[in-house]
Design a protein around this motif. Structure first.
Motif, PDB file in Angstrom:
ATOM      1  N   VAL A 129      16.061 -34.780  67.258  1.00 45.48           N
ATOM      2  CA  VAL A 129      16.486 -33.543  66.602  1.00 45.48           C
ATOM      3  C   VAL A 129      15.323 -32.947  65.812  1.00 45.48           C
ATOM      4  O   VAL A 129      15.083 -31.734  65.830  1.00 45.48           O
ATOM      5  CB  VAL A 129      17.673 -33.820  65.646  1.00 45.48           C
ATOM      6  N   LEU A 130      14.597 -33.793  65.136  1.00 48.66           N
ATOM      7  CA  LEU A 130      13.448 -33.327  64.360  1.00 48.66           C
ATOM      8  C   LEU A 130      12.409 -32.711  65.299  1.00 48.66           C
ATOM      9  O   LEU A 130      11.849 -31.646  65.030  1.00 48.66           O
ATOM     10  CB  LEU A 130      12.853 -34.501  63.571  1.00 48.66           C
ATOM     11  N   GLU A 131      12.176 -33.400  66.400  1.00 46.45           N
ATOM     12  CA  GLU A 131      11.267 -32.909  67.449  1.00 46.45           C
ATOM     13  C   GLU A 131      11.656 -31.485  67.879  1.00 46.45           C
ATOM     14  O   GLU A 131      10.839 -30.580  67.923  1.00 46.45           O
ATOM     15  CB  GLU A 131      11.391 -33.857  68.656  1.00 46.45           C
ATOM     16  N   LYS A 132      12.921 -31.345  68.176  1.00 47.07           N
ATOM     17  CA  LYS A 132      13.454 -30.061  68.627  1.00 47.07           C
ATOM     18  C   LYS A 132      13.258 -28.973  67.550  1.00 47.07           C
ATOM     19  O   LYS A 132      12.866 -27.845  67.862  1.00 47.07           O
ATOM     20  CB  LYS A 132      14.948 -30.243  68.937  1.00 47.07           C
ATOM     21  N   LEU A 133      13.546 -29.350  66.312  1.00 45.30           N
ATOM     22  CA  LEU A 133      13.430 -28.366  65.233  1.00 45.30           C
ATOM     23  C   LEU A 133      11.983 -27.944  65.012  1.00 45.30           C
ATOM     24  O   LEU A 133      11.696 -26.769  64.765  1.00 45.30           O
ATOM     25  CB  LEU A 133      14.024 -28.936  63.935  1.00 45.30           C
ATOM     26  N   VAL A 134      11.067 -28.904  65.117  1.00 39.04           N
ATOM     27  CA  VAL A 134       9.647 -28.582  64.966  1.00 39.04           C
ATOM     28  C   VAL A 134       9.233 -27.583  66.035  1.00 39.04           C
ATOM     29  O   VAL A 134       8.563 -26.579  65.760  1.00 39.04           O
ATOM     30  CB  VAL A 134       8.795 -29.875  65.070  1.00 39.04           C
ATOM     31  N   GLU A 135       9.698 -27.855  67.250  1.00 42.80           N
ATOM     32  CA  GLU A 135       9.382 -26.982  68.379  1.00 42.80           C
ATOM     33  C   GLU A 135       9.949 -25.565  68.160  1.00 42.80           C
ATOM     34  O   GLU A 135       9.263 -24.565  68.333  1.00 42.80           O
ATOM     35  CB  GLU A 135      10.047 -27.617  69.599  1.00 42.80           C
ATOM     36  N   LEU A 136      11.210 -25.510  67.774  1.00 43.05           N
ATOM     37  CA  LEU A 136      11.852 -24.208  67.566  1.00 43.05           C
ATOM     38  C   LEU A 136      11.191 -23.426  66.435  1.00 43.05           C
ATOM     39  O   LEU A 136      11.011 -22.210  66.524  1.00 43.05           O
ATOM     40  CB  LEU A 136      13.350 -24.385  67.268  1.00 43.05           C
ATOM     41  N   LYS A 137      10.825 -24.118  65.372  1.00 42.89           N
ATOM     42  CA  LYS A 137      10.232 -23.414  64.240  1.00 42.89           C
ATOM     43  C   LYS A 137       8.816 -22.951  64.570  1.00 42.89           C
ATOM     44  O   LYS A 137       8.356 -21.925  64.078  1.00 42.89           O
ATOM     45  CB  LYS A 137      10.224 -24.325  62.999  1.00 42.89           C
ATOM     46  N   ARG A 138       8.133 -23.712  65.431  1.00 43.49           N
ATOM     47  CA  ARG A 138       6.815 -23.264  65.909  1.00 43.49           C
ATOM     48  C   ARG A 138       6.978 -21.970  66.711  1.00 43.49           C
ATOM     49  O   ARG A 138       6.245 -21.005  66.534  1.00 43.49           O
ATOM     50  CB  ARG A 138       6.222 -24.349  66.803  1.00 43.49           C
TER      51      ARG A 138
END
Lengths: 517, 517
Positions: free
Chosen positions: B139-148
């Motif tokens: 989930v953290l991975e996904k959020l980092v990607e989305l926020k990038r």
């Protein structure tokens, strides 16, 4: 062919989904405004008003714009041309009604009414404080005029009072309401007279008068609050979806996920806080019975004011003012207030049902005289709107009617025609729903007992499960799916009638006051 | 010519009025949502969530639509082409900034982030409860990607972390923030080491150790609440525009007409409830100092997170953790808690300022180690967003940094990298503002004392009037009129600097722990 049909069905479903999303948005804005109003009444700091007024006004105009948008009209037309299932057709019917009303009134008039009522409220407050009708008269005049104009925009051919009444009661004919109110007047006036005579006769005979002072005394606020929570516990209030607070004018508000109750405590009015808490429980309990899955659409919203009031009155009067209720509840009350030790359930019952022969104030009225207070307001506001009564003649007419129907004449306008806030809000056509609610409560309660058997034993055991399930099944869960008349007929097998209410009060008060039947 | 000019001016004014009306609407929707969130945290029944989530989502999408509407863009362009006074120009600047950001991010991405964070929150909660980083990692991975991706839409050429930081701090350069955080790290690490050594030396010498247990004991919730009200009274909280409630995670929210404080009470943490109440007072007091007449526009709104935090920290640390405050307040506290009778003001002061040498939890940290907790999060999230740190390496890196900066290594991820909620909200770039706020508090307090003279005697007398007037005059009343850098320079005569914070902690903790200077 099959595939074509199915694609048309999908398309119809898409249109409906788009429509429903729009309807849910409007509903969410309205529910957000509901929270802001609860906050304002219950917890908002004194000086929060200027910001709150702007927030509410913004939400109200956004809601109006979403509803009256051309796109809403287009979707309504598209859906009305299709074959919808009953539930969807009901949603379309309800939104259409509101759409037609809101699009027919020019926004400038809505704003003028809103500005005038904003100004009327403090004027009314001052006029009441100073017992000075002259101050309020021009504002009332202006409001009558504006509301007539408002009604004219909605339906230029209809009786304007009828149009205003239908704002609160879209699916009860004014004629029906009028017939019911006339019957109440014609039958309650002699009943109350008979009660007065019986009371007088007793004071001069050896018969003991009815107990009226079982709850005399001073009662601590915190203990009253604890007892109000006991009341709600015992009725089965769902605390996971509700809460109890105090407010100067008790109300309940919210949605099926969060329906809150307010009440108030006065040291010398323990009985008033108990009955008011039960009343508000009835409202909240209705809201809590609306279906979760229909949240945001008319199917998840309560059917108008009279049905709402029927729920509060059913619990307040048919349950909370019953003999078995006091048999069950008095021991609970005694635990909070040991000073009630010597009061018997019968005395509590009698005190909760005394009929006042000299009360001028609607909100302090008993179960019988209450309706004459309503009839008087109804007759006056109907004639004001039609133009048959001039504003300047309101005080005189008001006092004459009090003398005629209730045998008591107000000495001031403050305790006469200035007592209620409603007209200063521009609310004409609202009062009748109070009486209609009581009348409907009796009809529903009779139907419930018809199906479930007499509830006295259940009430005596504090078991309200069957009654509540019946109400959930027959009233709450339908939301606005049926029109009011349909809802009543489905629940009771009959048209809306005052028969049951009159039977109920005849039996109850006949026995209490030993009247000859 | 004169009349033509005047007609153009009128027209300009009309355009601005239209623009302002639109801005006020957006602001009112946002403030309504603020009330709904307060309600949700403080009074909403448990099961109200599904409806509340829908209400908030509707308000948020309405606000987004009003802001990103073409009409907003058109009005901005028209106004930017004109010669506006400073105040209007500031309003246009602030709205333009938000408009550009919100119009540049596709709505689908906003919705995907919102859905992902809604799901991330329970996942994080579970991962923390079970001390299982693996569960949270994807989930953290996904959020980092989305926020990038989010940052890329706003400015494809900029460092994405810089873009995210500027969401919370639009007018502080990331470089400035970075320099300040590096200085804190470089100077606080040796200072804390020196304190640890001094503490150790004392325990083996004849010198008495600092008092750390002045507030040991169990303290009744109701009495704690009464004391929290005393605290707010003594600081001059305006109860006509505020209230105090409890919430699991204390916060303050509202507008200049209604700025509320929440706190929490734990039986064994009286000091925590006092300092937390003072902290939230600082936030609410800032909000209450915003000008009434600018309600609904950026001129009536607080200048971003660091300035807000400077206000809470100024009152919490510079006032509430000062020696004269305890000289004044301890007698007040003793009235609620007679068991504090034997505590001296000096002991209270020492207990309120103890430095923990082994604490792993940010929210329990003292005034010094706190910033190393922030620096660690800042360094990690910056590298996560840049791609220099892989999500799977977060726990190891986290623990290494704790060992390096604070000399203590978490044994679990629950008390390590899973402790804070922020990343599960998708909030990257938020943490630095906590430290920047403390640093700014010191700079402002120094400037205030420079102008008003040392405040110790005033604080000892419980007289906070001058200090508060200085803050009103130099910070609060400006709202968002100036950029953050301008505001700081106008208030303090200097650029944003860590000098004053470091001087303050050197002097205070040097004296407390008898360090050699």
């Amino acid at each position: 062919m099959a595939s074509e049909q199915s694609s048309t069905e999908t398309e119809a479903s898409d249109v409906y989904d788009e429509f429903e999303t729009r309807v849910e948005r409007i509903s969410n804005v309205g529910n957000a405004a509901g929270i802001l109003r609860w906050d304002q009444e219950v917890v908002m700091p004194d000086e929060g008003t200027p910001a709150r007024a702007q927030q509410l006004s913004t939400l109200s105009s956004i809601s109006h714009e979403l509803l009256t948008d051309d796109e809403t009209g287009r979707l309504l037309e598209e859906l009305e041309a299709r074959d919808l299932d009953d539930e969807r057709a009901a949603v379309v019917r309800e939104v259409r009604r509101q759409y037609d009303r809101e699009t027919s009134v020019p926004q400038e008039l809505v704003e003028e009414i809103s500005k005038t009522t904003a100004n009327a409220h403090p004027t009314w407050k001052q006029a009441k404080a100073e017992d000075d009708f002259e101050t309020f008269a021009p504002v009332l005049e202006k409001l009558v005029e504006l509301k007539r104009e408002y009604a004219h925009h909605i339906d230029p051919d209809a009786d304007p009072y009828e149009v205003l009444f239908s704002e609160y009661e879209p699916y009860i004919e004014l004629e029906t309401a009028e017939e019911i109110l006339e019957r109440l007047r014609d039958e309650l006036v002699p009943l109350i007279e008979a009660i007065d005579e019986s009371t007088e006769a007793r004071t001069t005979s050896d018969d003991a008068a009815l107990e009226t002072d079982a709850f005399a005394g001073e009662f601590d606020d915190d203990d009253q609050e604890a007892l109000a929570r006991d009341v709600l516990d015992s009725l089965g209030y769902n605390w996971d979806r509700g809460r109890l607070d105090t407010a100067p004018h008790p109300f309940s508000s919210g949605t099926q996920f969060d329906a809150r109750v307010t009440t108030r405590f006065e040291p010398e009015d323990l009985l008033g806080s108990i009955t008011s808490t039960i009343h508000e429980f009835g409202h909240a309990n209705y809201t809590l019975g609306l279906p979760d899955e229909a949240y945001g659409t008319p199917l998840g919203e309560a059917r108008d004011l009279s049905v709402h009031e029927s729920q509060s009155r059913l619990w307040e009067n048919h349950v909370g003012r019953s003999r078995p209720f006091w048999e069950q509840f008095l021991p609970v009350a005694r635990e909070r207030f040991p000073e009630l030790e010597d009061v018997t359930p019968e005395e509590a019952y009698e005190s909760a049902n005394q009929v006042y022969d000299d009360n001028l104030i609607r909100v302090e009225a008993d179960e019988l005289t209450y309706h004459l207070h309503i009839v008087i307001r109804f007759e006056i506001e109907r004639d004001l709107i039609s133009g048959d009564l001039a504003v300047e003649d309101v005080p005189e007419t008001w006092n004459d009617k009090y003398e005629e129907y209730l045998g008591v004449r107000p000495e001031t306008d403050a305790e006469g025609c200035l007592q209620d806030i409603h007209w200063s809000h521009g609310s004409f056509g609202y009062f009748p729903t109070y009486s209609l609610g009581s009348v409907l409560a009796a009809q529903l309660y009779a139907a419930a007992e018809d199906e479930l058997g007499e509830q006295d034993d259940r009430i005596r055991d504090g078991d309200f499960g069957d009654l509540n399930r019946w109400l959930r099944e027959n009233v709450h869960r339908h939301g606005k799916r049926y029109t009011t008349q349909e809802l009543i007929e489905r629940a009771t097998g009959e048209e809306f009638t005052a028969d049951y209410f009159l039977e109920y009060v005849d039996a109850k008060y006949g026995a209490l006051y030993s009247l000859e039947s």
